[in-house]
Design a protein around this motif. Structure first.
Motif, mmCIF file in Angstrom:
data_model
loop_
_atom_site.group_PDB
_atom_site.id
_atom_site.type_symbol
_atom_site.label_atom_id
_atom_site.label_comp_id
_atom_site.label_asym_id
_atom_site.label_seq_id
_atom_site.Cartn_x
_atom_site.Cartn_y
_atom_site.Cartn_z
ATOM 1 N N VAL A 1 0.831 -1.206 0.000
ATOM 2 C CA VAL A 1 0.000 0.000 0.000
ATOM 3 C C VAL A 1 0.865 1.257 0.000
ATOM 4 O O VAL A 1 0.553 2.240 -0.682
ATOM 5 C CB VAL A 1 -0.954 -0.009 1.215
ATOM 6 C CG1 VAL A 1 -1.770 1.265 1.269
ATOM 7 C CG2 VAL A 1 -1.879 -1.222 1.149
ATOM 8 N N GLU A 2 1.958 1.242 0.733
ATOM 9 C CA GLU A 2 2.845 2.410 0.739
ATOM 10 C C GLU A 2 3.491 2.628 -0.619
ATOM 11 O O GLU A 2 3.686 3.782 -1.052
ATOM 12 C CB GLU A 2 3.919 2.222 1.812
ATOM 13 C CG GLU A 2 3.396 2.366 3.235
ATOM 14 C CD GLU A 2 4.473 2.135 4.266
ATOM 15 O OE1 GLU A 2 4.285 2.535 5.427
ATOM 16 O OE2 GLU A 2 5.514 1.532 3.905
ATOM 17 N N ALA A 3 3.801 1.560 -1.331
ATOM 18 C CA ALA A 3 4.357 1.709 -2.682
ATOM 19 C C ALA A 3 3.318 2.301 -3.634
ATOM 20 O O ALA A 3 3.645 3.171 -4.460
ATOM 21 C CB ALA A 3 4.847 0.355 -3.193
ATOM 22 N N ASP A 4 2.071 1.832 -3.539
ATOM 23 C CA ASP A 4 1.007 2.417 -4.363
ATOM 24 C C ASP A 4 0.784 3.886 -4.023
ATOM 25 O O ASP A 4 0.537 4.715 -4.909
ATOM 26 C CB ASP A 4 -0.296 1.637 -4.179
ATOM 27 C CG ASP A 4 -0.215 0.244 -4.797
ATOM 28 O OD1 ASP A 4 0.683 0.020 -5.629
ATOM 29 O OD2 ASP A 4 -1.034 -0.608 -4.420
ATOM 30 N N TRP A 5 0.870 4.207 -2.740
ATOM 31 C CA TRP A 5 0.660 5.601 -2.322
ATOM 32 C C TRP A 5 1.767 6.510 -2.874
ATOM 33 O O TRP A 5 1.496 7.620 -3.348
ATOM 34 C CB TRP A 5 0.625 5.676 -0.801
ATOM 35 C CG TRP A 5 0.525 7.077 -0.274
ATOM 36 C CD1 TRP A 5 1.559 7.877 0.116
ATOM 37 C CD2 TRP A 5 -0.665 7.837 -0.098
ATOM 38 N NE1 TRP A 5 1.087 9.097 0.530
ATOM 39 C CE2 TRP A 5 -0.272 9.098 0.410
ATOM 40 C CE3 TRP A 5 -2.007 7.589 -0.308
ATOM 41 C CZ2 TRP A 5 -1.193 10.096 0.703
ATOM 42 C CZ3 TRP A 5 -2.937 8.580 -0.007
ATOM 43 C CH2 TRP A 5 -2.524 9.811 0.486
ATOM 44 N N ALA A 6 2.995 6.039 -2.815
ATOM 45 C CA ALA A 6 4.100 6.858 -3.324
ATOM 46 C C ALA A 6 4.016 7.044 -4.839
ATOM 47 O O ALA A 6 4.345 8.122 -5.359
ATOM 48 C CB ALA A 6 5.436 6.211 -2.946
ATOM 49 N N ALA A 7 3.533 6.026 -5.557
ATOM 50 C CA ALA A 7 3.417 6.128 -7.010
ATOM 51 C C ALA A 7 2.120 6.785 -7.458
ATOM 52 O O ALA A 7 1.975 7.076 -8.656
ATOM 53 C CB ALA A 7 3.529 4.738 -7.636
ATOM 54 N N GLY A 8 1.194 7.028 -6.536
ATOM 55 C CA GLY A 8 -0.084 7.615 -6.911
ATOM 56 C C GLY A 8 -1.001 6.660 -7.636
ATOM 57 O O GLY A 8 -1.928 7.082 -8.337
ATOM 58 N N ARG A 9 -0.757 5.366 -7.479
ATOM 59 C CA ARG A 9 -1.551 4.345 -8.163
ATOM 60 C C ARG A 9 -2.718 3.935 -7.287
ATOM 61 O O ARG A 9 -2.535 3.590 -6.107
ATOM 62 C CB ARG A 9 -0.668 3.148 -8.498
ATOM 63 C CG ARG A 9 -1.365 2.038 -9.250
ATOM 64 C CD ARG A 9 -0.379 0.974 -9.720
ATOM 65 N NE ARG A 9 0.450 0.483 -8.638
ATOM 66 C CZ ARG A 9 1.741 0.746 -8.497
ATOM 67 N NH1 ARG A 9 2.364 1.542 -9.365
ATOM 68 N NH2 ARG A 9 2.437 0.239 -7.485
ATOM 69 N N VAL A 10 -3.922 3.956 -7.839
ATOM 70 C CA VAL A 10 -5.124 3.560 -7.106
ATOM 71 C C VAL A 10 -5.687 2.303 -7.737
ATOM 72 O O VAL A 10 -5.472 2.019 -8.922
ATOM 73 C CB VAL A 10 -6.186 4.688 -7.109
ATOM 74 C CG1 VAL A 10 -5.664 5.924 -6.416
ATOM 75 C CG2 VAL A 10 -6.632 5.025 -8.525
ATOM 76 N N ARG A 11 -6.401 1.555 -6.932
ATOM 77 C CA ARG A 11 -7.011 0.304 -7.385
ATOM 78 C C ARG A 11 -8.524 0.442 -7.228
ATOM 79 O O ARG A 11 -9.061 0.338 -6.126
ATOM 80 C CB ARG A 11 -6.476 -0.879 -6.593
ATOM 81 C CG ARG A 11 -4.956 -0.997 -6.672
ATOM 82 C CD ARG A 11 -4.422 -2.154 -5.852
ATOM 83 N NE ARG A 11 -2.956 -2.173 -5.861
ATOM 84 C CZ ARG A 11 -2.214 -2.775 -6.782
ATOM 85 N NH1 ARG A 11 -2.825 -3.410 -7.784
ATOM 86 N NH2 ARG A 11 -0.900 -2.753 -6.719
ATOM 87 N N VAL A 12 -9.186 0.698 -8.345
ATOM 88 C CA VAL A 12 -10.625 0.944 -8.370
ATOM 89 C C VAL A 12 -11.263 -0.050 -9.332
ATOM 90 O O VAL A 12 -10.765 -0.240 -10.451
ATOM 91 C CB VAL A 12 -10.952 2.392 -8.802
ATOM 92 C CG1 VAL A 12 -12.451 2.612 -8.832
ATOM 93 C CG2 VAL A 12 -10.279 3.387 -7.873
#
Length: 556
Positions: free
Chosen positions: A170-181
């Motif tokens: 989750v921290e890696a997604d947050w740093a990259a601005g990647r969301v999972r919708v």
């Protein structure tokens, strides 16, 4: 709910929690109304085709913004909007990009909340792993309890590593601005792999999946005709929408618009909606299809000017009705409204609306202008680290709609000029049952624990202590003794001394102790111990000594 669930209501000072101050809940800032569209077969086919096409554009735009991450700005937003304008129209492009931005921002907030939850779980597991096996908790020392067995300790150590791995992702997604919708819903997507358990076939599932991914929503704009040029509803109820450029051949009205045969008539807040559209104020619309019922609906929403929040003293000037919220009913002293939250969403919403309507009517009959509720939050209470293997209890507090119930109550109460006051929920059930359940019980009515808790909620909202006769807090002069009465009779009652803040159990009643009230002599001692005259005669001998009475002379 039980008082044990509410013990997170403040900091601990001197053995008791510091109760947070009550406050008036702000009123709603928006309004949404819905009406059914009785569309024909042709209208339904056009709406489906337009919704599926715009839904594909919305999915692609969301993927593009997710790839850009936090680097997106106004310039990139304008580029995306220009690309969508050629595929649909300028107004649909604006609505799609606005919805994409809101969806991305919502997913980012969800990521932040999920990271905070994972960090809290990791800290809780690490704290319990550091304690010896079977160690008891100590709230004053800030120590949690240890795990009960070596096997449980080993299982929790493995869970700790799993939580750390999830946090890293989750921290890696947050740093990259990647969301999972998942456009269409994660639950419906997972149902595709369990069609037999859901009693669905593939055709029905695909129809629901296509409907959920449709996009038929447009924000309003003040100054335009009837407040919305993309999806327009006139003051007479005629509904039309602007068609995208590739579907312009479906138009049956000038300027590339499609006019539906169905008319719109909002039964609820219809006058307020009509006042807005007649002066061309912004109204947002959303058209959606309920596959379960086979019906089409249109939802209109608009913003309201924020009403000024009443001061707490003004809101409570005419009294307050205290409410104890529970999993299956609302308790309000003289009102007990049951509801069933074990069935579907629509049934639950109807049950909550009915219960809150009865509560508001009861408040009006009582002449009060405020309702006091508990500021409940069971976010931390649903974790396994707090309640262990008690799955039934965790599911109970998980399905309890505290946030939705409070939001619905605030919205409905604002229409009747009734204020909603939120109080600290710490120990309301425990102290209410301790100090109010027995005194209010009569031969004709048995007071429940929840009725007593509602009285505790109301007294806390008014600023009174829960215990009847206790001094109000905060006290200016601790240790001040009640002055003696002007006479020596017992009519004025016993003199009382106010307890200091660091005195334990100061909210409780005085324990009953046998023997003299002065405490100078223990029970069963003294000169009159064992003297029957002290128990059965009004004029018994004095405490200092016995005075023998001479026998009467025979001459008398």
């Amino acid at each position: 709910m039980d008082g044990d669930l509410r013990q997170g209501g403040g900091d601990w000072v001197g053995g008791l929690p510091e109760v947070a101050a009550s406050f008036v809940v702000p009123g709603p800032a928006g309004v949404a109304v819905r009406d059914r569209l009785r569309v024909s077969g042709v209208d339904a086919a056009v709406l489906t085709e337009v919704g599926v096409y715009l839904g594909s554009l919305a999915a692609g735009d969301l993927a593009e913004q997710s790839r850009q991450g936090p680097a997106h700005d106004a310039a990139s937003w304008a580029v995306r909007k220009r690309e969508l304008t050629g595929k649909s129209s300028a107004r649909w492009a604006g609505s799609i990009t606005k919805a994409t931005h809101d969806q991305w921002a919502l997913a980012r907030r969800g990521q932040a909340a999920h990271m905070a939850w994972l960090r809290g779980q990791i800290a809780a597991v690490e704290a319990r792993l550091a304690r010896p096996l079977g160690a008891k908790a100590d709230k004053r020392a800030g120590l949690v309890r240890g795990y009960g067995s070596r096997g449980e300790w080993h299982a929790k150590s493995r869970r700790l590593q799993t939580l750390k791995d999830r946090l890293a992702v989750v921290e890696a997604d947050w740093a990259a601005g990647r969301v999972r919708v998942v456009r269409g819903g994660k639950r419906l997507a997972n149902t595709r792999h369990h069609l037999a358990a859901a009693n669905l076939d593939e055709h029905v599932w695909r129809q629901s999946w296509r409907v959920e991914r449709m996009f038929l929503a447009a924000d309003g704009e003040s100054g335009k005709r009837f407040g919305n040029e993309t999806i327009r509803v006139t003051d007479t109820g005629q509904l039309s929408l602007k068609l995208p450029a590739p579907l312009a051949h479906l138009a049956n009205a000038p300027h590339g618009r499609y006019l539906l045969d169905a008319t719109v008539r909002f039964q609820y807040r219809g006058a307020e909606w009509l006042d807005r559209v007649t002066v061309n104020r912004a109204v947002a619309y959303r058209i959606h299809h309920d596959t379960g019922r086979g019906r089409w609906y249109v939802t209109a929403s608009w913003q309201r000017a924020a009403a000024p929040v009443l001061p707490l003293r003004a809101a409570l000037a005419r009294g307050v009705v205290g409410v104890d919220m529970n999993d299956d009913h609302l308790a309000a002293w003289q009102l007990d409204v049951p509801y069933d939250l074990t069935r579907g969403t629509q049934h639950r919403d109807a049950q909550i609306r009915h219960a809150l309507t009865r509560l508001l009517h009861h408040t009006r009959r009582c002449g009060a202008a405020a309702i006091a509720i508990e500021d409940l939050d069971f976010t931390e209470g649903t974790s396994r680290e707090k309640h262990g293997r008690n799955k039934r209890f965790r599911r109970l507090i998980s399905r309890f709609p505290t946030a939705k119930l409070k939001a619905r109550l605030v919205s409905m109460a604002a229409e009747q000029d009734i204020a909603v006051v939120a109080v600290d929920p710490a120990y309301t059930s425990r102290w209410g049952a301790q100090h109010w359940q027995q005194p209010l019980t009569t031969p004709t009515r048995k007071i429940s624990r929840h009725d007593a808790a509602s009285i505790a909620v109301g007294r806390r909202a008014l600023g009174h202590p829960i215990r009847l006769g206790a001094p109000p807090r905060p006290l200016r002069h601790w240790g001040r003794t009640t002055p003696p009465p002007p006479h020596r009779s017992d009519g004025a009652g016993h003199r009382t001394v106010q307890a200091r803040p660091d005195t334990r159990r100061r909210e409780e009643t005085r324990p009953h102790l046998p023997g003299p009230r002065t405490g100078c002599a223990p029970p069963g001692s003294g000169a009159k111990a064992g003297d029957q005259g002290a128990h059965h005669r009004s004029g018994h001998p004095a405490e200092h000594g016995a005075w023998p009475q001479d026998s009467l002379p025979l001459s008398l």
